[in-house]
Design an enzyme around this catalytic site. Structure first.
Site, short mmCIF file in Angstrom:
data_model
loop_
_atom_site.label_atom_id
_atom_site.label_comp_id
_atom_site.label_asym_id
_atom_site.label_seq_id
_atom_site.Cartn_x
_atom_site.Cartn_y
_atom_site.Cartn_z
N SER A 114 0.84 -1.20 0.00
CA SER A 114 0.00 0.00 0.00
C SER A 114 0.87 1.26 0.00
O SER A 114 1.66 1.46 -0.92
CB SER A 114 -0.96 -0.05 1.20
OG SER A 114 -2.00 0.90 1.07
N ASP A 168 -10.09 -4.77 -4.08
CA ASP A 168 -9.47 -3.80 -3.18
C ASP A 168 -10.30 -2.52 -3.12
O ASP A 168 -10.50 -1.85 -4.13
CB ASP A 168 -8.05 -3.50 -3.65
CG ASP A 168 -7.20 -2.79 -2.61
OD1 ASP A 168 -7.76 -2.01 -1.83
OD2 ASP A 168 -5.98 -3.02 -2.59
N HIS A 199 -8.08 -5.39 0.33
CA HIS A 199 -6.82 -4.72 0.64
C HIS A 199 -6.12 -5.52 1.74
O HIS A 199 -6.20 -5.17 2.92
CB HIS A 199 -7.09 -3.28 1.08
CG HIS A 199 -5.88 -2.40 1.05
ND1 HIS A 199 -5.22 -2.09 -0.11
CD2 HIS A 199 -5.21 -1.75 2.05
CE1 HIS A 199 -4.20 -1.28 0.16
NE2 HIS A 199 -4.17 -1.07 1.47
#
EC number: 3.1.1.1
Length: 218
Positions: A114, A168, A199
């Site tokens: 991320s 996600d 995610h």
């Protein structure tokens, strides 16, 4: 600044993975992953740095570990470029530290999840000049990639693995795909892999990362 966790391998280190956590996490977040990968990567050191704690605008100014401030989420991330640059400098310093221990940079890999992956993209393809073993980008995006992105010959030779969840909801699949397309269009050997997840990180994904690393460290 908090010192990174360093996981020494079973055998003398001849390779290294520098792995950056995501927003709000810490250096321990990917410790179990690093330990699992070291079971087969017997001479690979893992370095897990810690982001500084700072106010994050999208979270109401609440302070948390963050590689850079995120000011807005959509339609694309609005971020603090100054803080991104500072974090990239942290990573290049870590690369140079590992180089001084005797590990060739062609066997140093940058990995990030991320927000950490965004720092890795920026470091590898905008800041670092020289060989790298590769880039592993998990559920991430590239806030500084655009149509004017220009890569040096050494940057074009950095093998890259992009992994993303199909569902996600934090970093949309299309954002990760855009980073992949930018690199592919500039001649980088880049692989795109999707997983039926949000995610997060799945065991199959870690298995695939281990296989990808092992192939490049033969």
């Amino acid at each position: 600044m908090t010192e990174p966790l360093i996981l020494q391998p079973a055998k003398p280190a001849d390779a290294c993975v520098i792995w950056l956590h995501g927003l709000g996490a810490d250096r321990y977040d990917f410790l179990p992953v690093a330990e699992a990968l070291q079971e087969t990567l017997l001479s690979t050191r893992f370095v897990l740095p810690q982001a500084p704690t700072r106010p994050v605008t999208i979270n109401g100014g609440y302070e948390m570990p963050s590689w850079y401030d995120i000011k807005a989420m959509s339609p694309a991330r609005s971020i603090s470029l100054e803080e991104l640059e500072t974090s990239a400098k942290t990573v290049t310093d870590l690369i140079e530290t590992q180089q001084r221990t005797g590990i060739d940079t062609s066997r140093i890999f940058l990995a990030g999840f991320s927000q950490g992956g965004a720092v890795v993209f920026h470091t590898a393809f905008k800041k670092w000049e020289g060989p790298l073993g590769g880039v592993i980008a998990l559920s991430t995006y590239a806030p500084t990639f655009d149509n004017d992105l220009q890569l040096s010959a050494s940057q074009q030779r950095i093998p890259t693995l992009c992994l993303h969840g199909q569902y996600d909801e934090v970093v949309q699949n299309a954002m990760g795909r855009s980073a992949y397309e930018h690199l592919k269009g500039r001649g980088v050997t880049v692989t795109w892999q999707e997983y039926p997840m949000g995610h997060e990180v799945l065991p199959q994904e870690i298995h695939d990362i281990g296989a990808w690393l092992a192939e490049r460290l033969r």
